[in-house]
Design a protein around this motif. Structure first.
Motif, short mmCIF file in Angstrom:
data_model
loop_
_atom_site.label_atom_id
_atom_site.label_comp_id
_atom_site.label_asym_id
_atom_site.label_seq_id
_atom_site.Cartn_x
_atom_site.Cartn_y
_atom_site.Cartn_z
N TYR A 96 33.92 43.76 46.48
CA TYR A 96 35.37 43.63 46.38
C TYR A 96 35.79 42.19 46.63
O TYR A 96 35.31 41.53 47.55
CB TYR A 96 36.03 44.56 47.40
CG TYR A 96 37.50 44.72 47.15
CD1 TYR A 96 37.95 45.64 46.22
CD2 TYR A 96 38.43 43.95 47.83
CE1 TYR A 96 39.31 45.80 45.97
CE2 TYR A 96 39.78 44.09 47.59
CZ TYR A 96 40.22 45.02 46.66
OH TYR A 96 41.56 45.16 46.42
N TRP A 144 38.59 39.85 47.87
CA TRP A 144 39.82 39.83 48.64
C TRP A 144 40.68 38.61 48.36
O TRP A 144 41.82 38.52 48.83
CB TRP A 144 39.51 39.90 50.14
CG TRP A 144 38.98 41.23 50.54
CD1 TRP A 144 37.68 41.61 50.67
CD2 TRP A 144 39.76 42.40 50.83
NE1 TRP A 144 37.58 42.93 51.02
CE2 TRP A 144 38.83 43.45 51.14
CE3 TRP A 144 41.12 42.68 50.87
CZ2 TRP A 144 39.27 44.73 51.48
CZ3 TRP A 144 41.53 43.95 51.21
CH2 TRP A 144 40.62 44.96 51.51
N THR A 174 32.23 45.57 51.83
CA THR A 174 32.59 46.15 50.53
C THR A 174 34.11 46.20 50.41
O THR A 174 34.78 45.19 50.46
CB THR A 174 31.94 47.53 50.31
OG1 THR A 174 32.37 48.44 51.32
CG2 THR A 174 30.42 47.41 50.35
N ASN A 175 34.68 47.40 50.28
CA ASN A 175 36.13 47.52 50.08
C ASN A 175 36.92 47.54 51.39
O ASN A 175 38.14 47.72 51.36
CB ASN A 175 36.44 48.81 49.31
CG ASN A 175 36.02 48.73 47.86
OD1 ASN A 175 34.96 48.22 47.54
ND2 ASN A 175 36.86 49.22 46.97
N TYR A 229 41.94 48.58 53.06
CA TYR A 229 40.97 49.17 52.14
C TYR A 229 41.44 48.94 50.71
O TYR A 229 42.59 49.23 50.37
CB TYR A 229 40.81 50.66 52.40
CG TYR A 229 39.80 51.33 51.49
CD1 TYR A 229 38.44 51.22 51.76
CD2 TYR A 229 40.21 52.04 50.36
CE1 TYR A 229 37.50 51.81 50.93
CE2 TYR A 229 39.27 52.63 49.53
CZ TYR A 229 37.92 52.51 49.82
OH TYR A 229 36.98 53.08 48.99
N GLY A 230 40.55 48.39 49.87
CA GLY A 230 40.87 48.15 48.48
C GLY A 230 40.66 49.40 47.65
O GLY A 230 39.52 49.77 47.34
N GLN A 265 40.93 46.81 42.50
CA GLN A 265 40.95 45.37 42.68
C GLN A 265 42.37 44.84 42.90
O GLN A 265 42.54 43.68 43.28
CB GLN A 265 40.30 44.67 41.50
CG GLN A 265 38.79 44.70 41.52
CD GLN A 265 38.21 43.90 42.69
OE1 GLN A 265 38.82 42.96 43.18
NE2 GLN A 265 37.03 44.28 43.14
#
Length: 258
Positions: free
Chosen positions: A42, A44, A150-151, A197-198, A201
């Protein structure tokens, strides 16, 4: 007879040689290399805007510093404190930079508050002063530092906070009556922590807790020009808030890793 056998042997030998040559040629054919596995982490980084909604808690304190108003009951050194809570919500805007798993950011927020309270003077004097207070809105500018998995992004934040605070007093009991109010902007600081939390995107959700503290300011509540004075040192001693957040991040493709 000899010639026919010789010719058959020669043909057989030639066939074997041709087969060997074909096998050798086949062995030199190039094989396509399997493509490397490509994963995505991910990203950011980027500019984002969003909103937050939750609740907050405030400790409000005020202490009398001077009184010749006639209607005021308190004398210098006397005062009160009260705790109030309410809805807390607004918007945020910021930018993140990512270096590996580390994420650095700068964020600004503006939030409306419904924290308020009313308190009658039941301790000092004639017990007929009624004080009220209300915090209207709050703004922050903070730096953020986080670690991405990660996300998921786990972060802390710290920076400037300011809040708009109103204090009022009213005495409607004869024979001496009066009232007054004043609004002040209090500067301060804030610290907090959160998790985001993604979902995609672009869309991000999260939770955040913040603690803010503010300076003391003087309030003149006499309700008339000098020489009448009914003044207080007051401040929202602290504001704690817990909110849910949602943000939209612009233009952020994933980082490819090999």
């Amino acid at each position: 007879m000899f010639d026919s056998k010789f010719m058959a042997a020669l043909a057989f030998t030639s066939a074997l040689g041709a087969g060997a040559a074909s096998a050798a040629d086949f062995g030199t054919l190039p094989f396509a290399k399997a493509p490397a596995y490509v994963a995505s982490i991910y990203n950011w980084s980027g500019f984002y805007v969003g909103g937050h909604l939750g609740g907050s808690w405030t400790n409000q304190n005020w202490t009398n510093t001077a009184n010749n108003s006639g209607f005021g009951d308190l004398i210098p050194g006397q005062g009160f404190g009260q705790r109030g809570s309410g809805v807390f919500g607004g918007g945020q805007m910021g930018y993140n930079w990512q270096a590996g798993n580390y994420v650095f950011g700068l964020e600004g927020t503006a939030s409306g508050l419904a924290n308020s309270g009313t308190l009658a003077n039941t301790v000092f004097g004639a017990r007929d002063d009624v004080f009220s207070w209300r915090i209207n809105w709050m703004a922050t500018i903070t730096g953020r530092f986080g670690y991405a998995v990660t996300n998921n992004l786990f972060y802390v934040k710290a920076g400037y906070a300011g809040v708009n605070n109103r204090l009022a007093v009213s005495d409607t009991v004869p024979a001496v009556v009066g009232s007054g109010s004043a609004t002040r902007w209090h500067d301060g600081w804030t610290v907090g922590a959160g998790w985001e939390y993604g979902l995609t995107q672009n869309w991000i959700v999260g939770l955040e807790y913040d603690y803010s503290a503010f300076q003391t300011k003087s309030y003149q509540l006499a309700g008339a020009a000098a020489p009448l004075v009914y003044s207080f040192d007051a401040r929202p001693r602290d504001i704690q808030s817990a909110v849910a957040r949602v943000s939209y991040k612009f233009g952020a493709p994933p980082f490819p890793t090999y």
